[in-house]
Design an enzyme around this catalytic site. Structure first.
Site, PDB file in Angstrom:
ATOM      1  CB  CYS A  37      -0.858  -0.037   1.262  1.00  0.00           C
ATOM      2  SG  CYS A  37      -1.757   1.486   1.599  1.00  0.00           S
ATOM      3  CB  THR A  89       0.109   3.249   4.453  1.00  0.00           C
ATOM      4  OG1 THR A  89      -1.086   3.945   4.135  1.00  0.00           O
ATOM      5  CG2 THR A  89       0.478   3.530   5.898  1.00  0.00           C
ATOM      6  CG  HIS A 146       3.505   7.412   2.866  1.00  0.00           C
ATOM      7  ND1 HIS A 146       3.982   8.074   1.763  1.00  0.00           N
ATOM      8  CD2 HIS A 146       2.174   7.582   2.849  1.00  0.00           C
ATOM      9  CE1 HIS A 146       2.969   8.601   1.101  1.00  0.00           C
ATOM     10  NE2 HIS A 146       1.855   8.312   1.734  1.00  0.00           N
ATOM     11  CG  HIS A 193      -2.404  -2.105   5.926  1.00  0.00           C
ATOM     12  ND1 HIS A 193      -1.382  -1.204   5.795  1.00  0.00           N
ATOM     13  CD2 HIS A 193      -3.302  -1.794   4.982  1.00  0.00           C
ATOM     14  CE1 HIS A 193      -1.653  -0.383   4.812  1.00  0.00           C
ATOM     15  NE2 HIS A 193      -2.808  -0.709   4.281  1.00  0.00           N
ATOM     16  CD  GLU A 194      -3.291  -2.663   0.657  1.00  0.00           C
ATOM     17  OE1 GLU A 194      -2.881  -3.235  -0.369  1.00  0.00           O
ATOM     18  OE2 GLU A 194      -3.520  -1.439   0.703  1.00  0.00           O
ATOM     19  CB  CYS A 230     -12.633   1.124  20.948  1.00  0.00           C
ATOM     20  SG  CYS A 230     -14.060   2.239  20.926  1.00  0.00           S
ATOM     21  CB  CYS A 257     -17.759   1.703  17.853  1.00  0.00           C
ATOM     22  SG  CYS A 257     -16.022   1.669  17.388  1.00  0.00           S
ATOM     23  CB  CYS A 267     -13.182   3.669  16.064  1.00  0.00           C
ATOM     24  SG  CYS A 267     -12.676   3.360  17.756  1.00  0.00           S
ATOM     25  NE  ARG A 298       0.863   4.057 -10.654  1.00  0.00           N
ATOM     26  CZ  ARG A 298       1.287   4.334  -9.432  1.00  0.00           C
ATOM     27  NH1 ARG A 298       1.177   5.571  -8.956  1.00  0.00           N
ATOM     28  NH2 ARG A 298       1.811   3.388  -8.672  1.00  0.00           N
TER      29      ARG A 298
HETATM   30  P1  NAD Z   1      -0.727   7.041  -5.107  1.00  0.00           P
HETATM   31  O1  NAD Z   1       0.011   8.152  -4.479  1.00  0.00           O
HETATM   32  O2  NAD Z   1      -0.001   5.823  -5.521  1.00  0.00           O
HETATM   33  O3  NAD Z   1      -1.524   7.584  -6.380  1.00  0.00           O
HETATM   34  C1  NAD Z   1      -1.753   8.906  -6.637  1.00  0.00           C
HETATM   35  C2  NAD Z   1      -1.676   9.094  -8.137  1.00  0.00           C
HETATM   36  O4  NAD Z   1      -2.001  10.454  -8.428  1.00  0.00           O
HETATM   37  C3  NAD Z   1      -0.295   8.819  -8.707  1.00  0.00           C
HETATM   38  O5  NAD Z   1      -0.374   7.856  -9.743  1.00  0.00           O
HETATM   39  C4  NAD Z   1       0.166  10.180  -9.210  1.00  0.00           C
HETATM   40  O6  NAD Z   1       0.955  10.103 -10.376  1.00  0.00           O
HETATM   41  C5  NAD Z   1      -1.178  10.882  -9.470  1.00  0.00           C
HETATM   42  N1  NAD Z   1      -1.090  12.342  -9.481  1.00  0.00           N
HETATM   43  C6  NAD Z   1      -0.222  13.159  -8.819  1.00  0.00           C
HETATM   44  N2  NAD Z   1      -0.464  14.447  -9.116  1.00  0.00           N
HETATM   45  C7  NAD Z   1      -1.495  14.472  -9.978  1.00  0.00           C
HETATM   46  C8  NAD Z   1      -2.209  15.493 -10.637  1.00  0.00           C
HETATM   47  N3  NAD Z   1      -1.899  16.782 -10.475  1.00  0.00           N
HETATM   48  N4  NAD Z   1      -3.222  15.146 -11.461  1.00  0.00           N
HETATM   49  C9  NAD Z   1      -3.558  13.832 -11.641  1.00  0.00           C
HETATM   50  N5  NAD Z   1      -2.906  12.819 -11.041  1.00  0.00           N
HETATM   51  C10 NAD Z   1      -1.899  13.122 -10.223  1.00  0.00           C
HETATM   52  O7  NAD Z   1      -1.865   6.688  -4.074  1.00  0.00           O
HETATM   53  P2  NAD Z   1      -2.950   5.493  -3.928  1.00  0.00           P
HETATM   54  O8  NAD Z   1      -2.375   4.431  -3.093  1.00  0.00           O
HETATM   55  O9  NAD Z   1      -3.544   5.150  -5.246  1.00  0.00           O
HETATM   56  O10 NAD Z   1      -4.003   6.294  -3.036  1.00  0.00           O
HETATM   57  C11 NAD Z   1      -4.692   7.408  -3.579  1.00  0.00           C
HETATM   58  C12 NAD Z   1      -4.758   8.555  -2.582  1.00  0.00           C
HETATM   59  O11 NAD Z   1      -5.610   8.172  -1.498  1.00  0.00           O
HETATM   60  C13 NAD Z   1      -3.424   8.942  -1.933  1.00  0.00           C
HETATM   61  O12 NAD Z   1      -3.402  10.334  -1.750  1.00  0.00           O
HETATM   62  C14 NAD Z   1      -3.481   8.222  -0.596  1.00  0.00           C
HETATM   63  O13 NAD Z   1      -2.677   8.874   0.378  1.00  0.00           O
HETATM   64  C15 NAD Z   1      -4.932   8.342  -0.267  1.00  0.00           C
HETATM   65  N6  NAD Z   1      -5.482   7.323   0.643  1.00  0.00           N
HETATM   66  C16 NAD Z   1      -6.432   7.746   1.509  1.00  0.00           C
HETATM   67  C17 NAD Z   1      -7.053   6.849   2.353  1.00  0.00           C
HETATM   68  C18 NAD Z   1      -8.114   7.333   3.261  1.00  0.00           C
HETATM   69  O14 NAD Z   1      -8.583   6.553   4.086  1.00  0.00           O
HETATM   70  N7  NAD Z   1      -8.533   8.579   3.141  1.00  0.00           N
HETATM   71  C19 NAD Z   1      -6.701   5.494   2.315  1.00  0.00           C
HETATM   72  C20 NAD Z   1      -5.739   5.079   1.389  1.00  0.00           C
HETATM   73  C21 NAD Z   1      -5.143   6.010   0.547  1.00  0.00           C
HETATM   74 ZN    ZN Z   2     -14.807   3.057  18.719  1.00  0.00          ZN
END
Ligand code: NAD
Ligand code: ZN
Length: 350
Positions: free
Chosen positions: A46, A48, A51, A71-72, A101, A107, A115, A208
């Site tokens: 993922c 994350t 990161h 985690h996946e 929790c 929850c 949560c 992509r």
């Molecule tokens: P990722 O960072 O791999 O994908 C983001 C994509 O956006 C990349 O392919 C990148 O090239 C593209 N991008 C960057 N700038 C751009 C622009 N200006 N225009 C168009 N595309 C652009 O992330 P992912 O794993 O596919 O996740 C998507 C997003 O969701 C990430 O920001 C991630 O942090 C977030 N996320 C949020 C949650 C949540 O619970 N809110 C959970 C998982 C992931």
């Molecule tokens: Zn809770």
């Protein structure tokens, strides 16, 4: 019950620096009453995890080293605590990442995914990039045996896409997806099954963009050298998109995405931004009467039912979205692919 080994292989963030190491660590033991031990068959990398691998500012703040990443996953239940009733030994399972929790207001009102005391697998505790992982039964999801473990391991990010898309209906609507990373690509697949009228995708990465097209995007835009707003208007008879699915975490994409929406349209925001974002709320949201949804995680477990049914009934094909299946030992190659963005979902097989 098979006899459990004392030691296992695991991908460990071993110190406060770039990368992670394959190490031999103890198999989790002494299960609490509601805990389950799963033998892992497939894991998926993922953003994350990336990161944490890169050791960025977020990781420095949130991760205590040493810790097992990931985690996946999908795997088989091999041991259960004394009070576990949801699953039994031999069940094929995957898992929610958000560990709730069970007692707080959220929850108890159908919002476990937010949560107040949320713990995250592989962030707040040892994760699933290991031969065995220990999780509380509340987060487990029983997989249909017909679903390949490689596919079952990506249900968590698939759930992000499903949660984001279905905050309102999309059938017969023109949908703009900004960001075709692994989750954006999953979103394209789901939008096709849901009968979106036209799927327009904006992505800066060429690999992509090509993948988005293959998976079924109707129009693919490179926002670096084309005006996203102009193209969306042209593709929608001047109206603009009905729905924005923001999955880039890029402020410019958010701005252009909102500007591309038709009046009274809907925006669902999953992307996470590095810093505070400034947008003109008056022009982009209020006077256009846009409904904006912040999306986190997955609805537990409505989202999982949707995703699993789509897979079980072969309505969603993940074969093009999962671009790489590697051996668990080749994890460094998997992380490098993620770093370069030359991939969709990357899965490691144990
Ligand atoms: P990722 O960072 O791999 O994908 C983001 C994509 O956006 C990349 O392919 C990148 O090239 C593209 N991008 C960057 N700038 C751009 C622009 N200006 N225009 C168009 N595309 C652009 O992330 P992912 O794993 O596919 O996740 C998507 C997003 O969701 C990430 O920001 C991630 O942090 C977030 N996320 C949020 C949650 C949540 O619970 N809110 C959970 C998982 C992931
Ligand atoms: Zn809770």
């Amino acid at each position: 019950m098979e006899k459990l080994p004392a030691k296992m292989k695991a991908i460990v963030k071993d110190g406060p620096h770039y990368g992670a190491k394959m190490m031999t660590v103890d198999v989790p033991k002494d299960l609490e009453a509601h805990e389950v031990l799963v033998k892992v068959k497939a894991v998926s990398i993922c953003g994350t995890d990336l990161h944490i691998w890169l050791w960025n500012e977020w990781a420095k703040e949130h991760i205590n080293v040493p810790q097992v990443l990931g985690h996946e996953f999908a795997g088989e239940v091999v041991a259960v605590g004394s009070e576990v009733s949801l699953v039994k030994i031999g069940d094929f399972v995957s898992s929610e990442t958000h560990i709730p929790c069970g007692h707080c207001k959220q929850c108890r009102t159908g919002n476990m995914h937010v949560c107040q005391n949320l713990k995250i697998l592989g962030v707040d505790m040892n994760g699933a990039f290991a031969e065995y992982v220990k999780v509380p039964e509340i987060v487990l999801w029983k997989n249909d045996p017909s679903i390949p473990s490689i596919w079952a391991s990506v249900q968590e990010p698939l759930g992000n896409a499903i949660h984001t898309i279905f905050t309102e209906d999309v059938t017969g609507k023109n949908v703009l997806v900004t960001g075709a990373g692994p989750i954006g690509l999953l979103a394209i697949g789901v939008l096709k099954t849901a009968g979106a009228a036209k799927i327009i995708v904006s992505e800066v990465n060429e690999y992509r963009r090509n993948l988005a097209k293959e998976i079924g995007a109707d129009v693919v835009v490179n926002p670096k050298n084309q005006s996203l707003v102009d193209i969306v208007k042209k593709e929608t008879d001047g109206d603009g998109a009905d729905v924005l699915i923001e999955m880039s975490g890029n402020p410019q994409a958010l701005h252009d995405g909102l500007a591309s929406l038709t009046n009274a349209g809907r925006a669902s925001l999953l992307g996470v931004y590095d810093k505070d974002v400034q947008i003109n709320l008056n022009d982009l949201v209020i006077f256009k009467a846009i409904r904006v949804y912040g999306i986190t995680g997955r609805k537990m477990f409505e989202t999982w039912y949707k995703g699993a049914e789509l897979l079980k009934n072969k309505k969603l094909d993940l074969s093009k979205i999962i671009t790489h299946v590697l051996d668990f030992d080749d994890y460094e190659k998997g992380f490098k692919l993620m770093e370069e963005g030359k991939c969709g979902k990357v899965v490691l097989k144990l």
